[in-house]
Design an enzyme around this catalytic site. Structure first.
Site, short mmCIF file in Angstrom:
data_model
loop_
_atom_site.label_atom_id
_atom_site.label_comp_id
_atom_site.label_asym_id
_atom_site.label_seq_id
_atom_site.Cartn_x
_atom_site.Cartn_y
_atom_site.Cartn_z
N PHE A 110 0.81 -1.22 0.00
CA PHE A 110 0.00 0.00 0.00
C PHE A 110 0.84 1.26 0.00
O PHE A 110 0.37 2.32 -0.41
CB PHE A 110 -0.94 0.02 1.22
CG PHE A 110 -0.25 0.26 2.54
CD1 PHE A 110 0.10 1.54 2.96
CD2 PHE A 110 0.06 -0.81 3.38
CE1 PHE A 110 0.74 1.76 4.17
CE2 PHE A 110 0.69 -0.60 4.60
CZ PHE A 110 1.04 0.69 5.00
N LYS A 170 -1.30 -7.57 -8.70
CA LYS A 170 -2.22 -7.58 -7.57
C LYS A 170 -1.76 -6.49 -6.61
O LYS A 170 -0.92 -6.70 -5.75
CB LYS A 170 -2.21 -8.95 -6.88
CG LYS A 170 -3.53 -9.32 -6.18
CD LYS A 170 -3.97 -8.35 -5.10
CE LYS A 170 -3.13 -8.45 -3.84
NZ LYS A 170 -3.65 -7.50 -2.77
N GLU A 215 -5.25 -3.68 -1.77
CA GLU A 215 -6.66 -3.33 -1.82
C GLU A 215 -6.97 -2.06 -1.04
O GLU A 215 -8.08 -1.53 -1.11
CB GLU A 215 -7.51 -4.49 -1.30
CG GLU A 215 -7.37 -4.80 0.17
CD GLU A 215 -6.19 -5.70 0.50
OE1 GLU A 215 -6.17 -6.27 1.61
OE2 GLU A 215 -5.27 -5.83 -0.35
N SER A 259 5.83 -6.91 3.97
CA SER A 259 6.43 -7.21 5.26
C SER A 259 7.18 -8.54 5.22
O SER A 259 6.94 -9.39 4.36
CB SER A 259 5.33 -7.28 6.33
OG SER A 259 4.50 -8.42 6.12
N CYS A 319 9.82 1.18 3.44
CA CYS A 319 10.79 0.20 3.91
C CYS A 319 12.20 0.75 3.95
O CYS A 319 13.08 0.14 4.53
CB CYS A 319 10.75 -1.06 3.03
SG CYS A 319 11.37 -0.81 1.35
N GLU A 364 9.49 -3.76 12.93
CA GLU A 364 9.32 -2.72 11.92
C GLU A 364 8.02 -1.99 12.22
O GLU A 364 6.93 -2.53 12.03
CB GLU A 364 9.28 -3.32 10.51
CG GLU A 364 9.17 -2.26 9.43
CD GLU A 364 9.06 -2.84 8.03
OE1 GLU A 364 9.54 -2.20 7.08
OE2 GLU A 364 8.49 -3.94 7.88
#
Length: 502
Positions: free
Chosen positions: A152, A176, A179, A229, A284, A385
């Site tokens: 995202f 993909k 969402e 992640s 990240c 994280e």
């Protein structure tokens, strides 16, 4: 309410009445209101997307390099002219400020530009006369249908780190996206179609775990790229590999910045603030741990605090905002829990952003900037994280102690050192166990023609993303050994115009 549908076979995929598949909410992070619904794929829709890509591969996989790059050049021009529109969609659904969103689009464009020049990177090799009249050549060929599962936090950039190179190499692609902020991916696909990309070469499949697992198990998907992640990266790698697929899965991070006593502390503080709090820490490559050596810690913490207190937080669409909200209320609450937990575990809370609100937008997913000092390596705020605007400061006595602390982390994505000493910087870049290193550069994201990726629990698979590694990931090598008889040895009665050897 606006509905975001899949993009399959070169057009929006409209569900027939009574078919399976559900919808999920898309929230405006600045207001907390649901603004859009997004289709969540059923297994039948996964099959439809992969089938469209497989059909398109029959012609795209054998198309000429010049035809592919011609489309990509047109695509690059369209992306450039629609920068603001793409950025506005990112801001509306992710929440990041418009300038950050524009920067995201620019970084994605770098990889499109790399794909435009793919011709030189797909050149093979030839060795002649390895034996009498024997030549050996090495070539690279496309894989077929490949998939990308993206996060995202960069809904335009990370997809553009994947599919332009993949399709330039002759593959077809099923994307993909997250969402949580799906609209930018659809616009990227629409612009590709406008550029002349054939139907089915790029497909966008929205969904949750059903869609992900469907792609990981699908027999017609040859390779999977992932950014997200570490726990999910590990799952993607294990599951896709077990199904015989090539995988590059980029995981999480806990990026450290080592500040030596000789460093320019103003520059280091500026870097720490921008790297820790930019894009609300939802990246990240964020610096989430500053390791201060010896006597510089007190002054460095004071300088970071002074700068952080001036950051203006507000809606991403407001030009005066420097940091926007977090993606969801649940994520905001999770980030806040690390700040309160750190205090309970012995850290000094220099700045506490957990109670921040924005006037007129009280229902938004707001959190302020937090700065934690004297953080222990045993605390949750250090080990996990956080993926939010929380910066931990750890104190060490020596360079060696700092490097040992950093190398003990299970993550190895990006890292940085701030120093005026070239010898110290040289030692650091050789001794640190991370895939990307910055010297007086806080966020060492490589340019497009070098590859991006970490070590240890930050990467699962052998290939980094984009650059040469990206080209190698989306192609496979083939070696051809040939022997041709000399034309002078042609059978009797066949005259090729060459003198006879006998």
């Amino acid at each position: 309410m606006k509905t975001v549908n899949h993009w399959i076979g070169g057009r929006p995929f409209e569900r027939a009445a009574g078919t399976s598949g559900t919808y999920g909410p898309v929230t405006d992070p600045a207001t907390g209101a649901v603004s859009t619904q997004v289709a969540l794929a059923s297994i039948e829709e996964v099959d439809a997307a992969v089938s469209a890509a497989k059909t398109a591969y029959e012609s795209w996989g054998t198309s000429s390099l010049s035809a592919r790059t011609a489309v990509l050049f047109r695509y690059r021009a369209l992306l450039d002219s629609h920068r603001d529109e793409i950025a506005a969609l990112i801001t509306a659904e992710h929440g990041k400020v418009h300038s950050d969103a524009l920067g995201e689009v620019a970084r994605g464009l770098e990889i499109v530009e790399l794909a435009c020049g793919i011709t030189t990177q797909l050149k093979g090799e030839l060795s002649t006369e390895v034996s009498s009249r024997v030549d050996v050549s090495s070539i690279r060929q496309s894989l077929g249908v490949v998939a990308g599962i993206t996060p995202f936090n960069f809904p335009a950039m990370v997809p553009m780190w994947m599919f332009p190179l993949a399709i330039a190499c002759g593959n077809t692609f099923v994307l993909k996206p997250s969402e949580k902020d799906p609209s930018a991916a659809n616009l990227l696909a629409e612009l590709a179609a406008e550029a002349g990309l054939p139907d089915g070469v790029l497909n966008v499949l929205h969904g949750d775990k059903v869609a992900v697992d469907g792609l990981l198990a699908h027999p017609d998907v040859a390779a999977v790229s992932f950014v997200g992640s570490t726990p999910i990266a590990r799952y993607i790698h294990a599951t896709a590999s077990a199904n015989g697929k090539r995988v590059q899965a980029l995981g999480g991070a806990k990026n450290h910045m080592l500040v030596l006593p000789d460093a320019d502390l103003d520059a280091a503080a500026d870097a720490a603030v921008s790297a820790a709090y930019g894009s609300a820490g939802e990246r990240c490559m964020a610096i989430s741990a500053v390791v201060a050596v010896s006597s510089v810690a007190d002054e460095l913490v004071a300088k970071i605090r002074e700068r952080a207190e001036k950051i203006k937080i507000g809606p991403g669409a407001d030009p005066s905002s420097e940091m926007g909200p977090l993606i969801t209320a649940a994520h905001r609450d999770k980030v806040a829990s690390y700040v309160t937990g750190a205090a309970a575990q012995g850290a000094d809370v220099v700045l506490d952003g957990t109670g921040h609100t924005v006037e007129g937008f009280e229902d938004g997913h707001w959190i302020g900037l937090s700065l934690l000092d004297n953080v222990s390596t045993d605390s949750d705020a250090y080990r996990d994280e956080i993926f939010g605007p929380v910066l931990c400061v750890l104190r060490v006595d020596t360079y060696e102690e700092g490097v040992a602390l950093m190398n003990a982390s299970p993550f190895g994505n990006g890292t940085a050192i701030f120093t005026r000493d070239g010898g110290a910087a040289r030692r650091f870049q050789l001794e640190i166990e991370a895939g990307m290193v910055g010297v007086n550069v806080p966020i060492p994201v490589p340019v497009g023609y070098h590859s991006f990726g970490g070590w240890k629990d930050s990467l699962f698979g052998d290939h980094h993303i984009y650059g040469n590694d990206g080209v190698h990931f989306y192609t496979r090598g083939k070696v051809v050994t040939t022997r041709w008889p000399d034309p002078a040895d042609a059978p009797a009665g066949v005259d090729l115009g060459f003198p006879r050897n006998h």
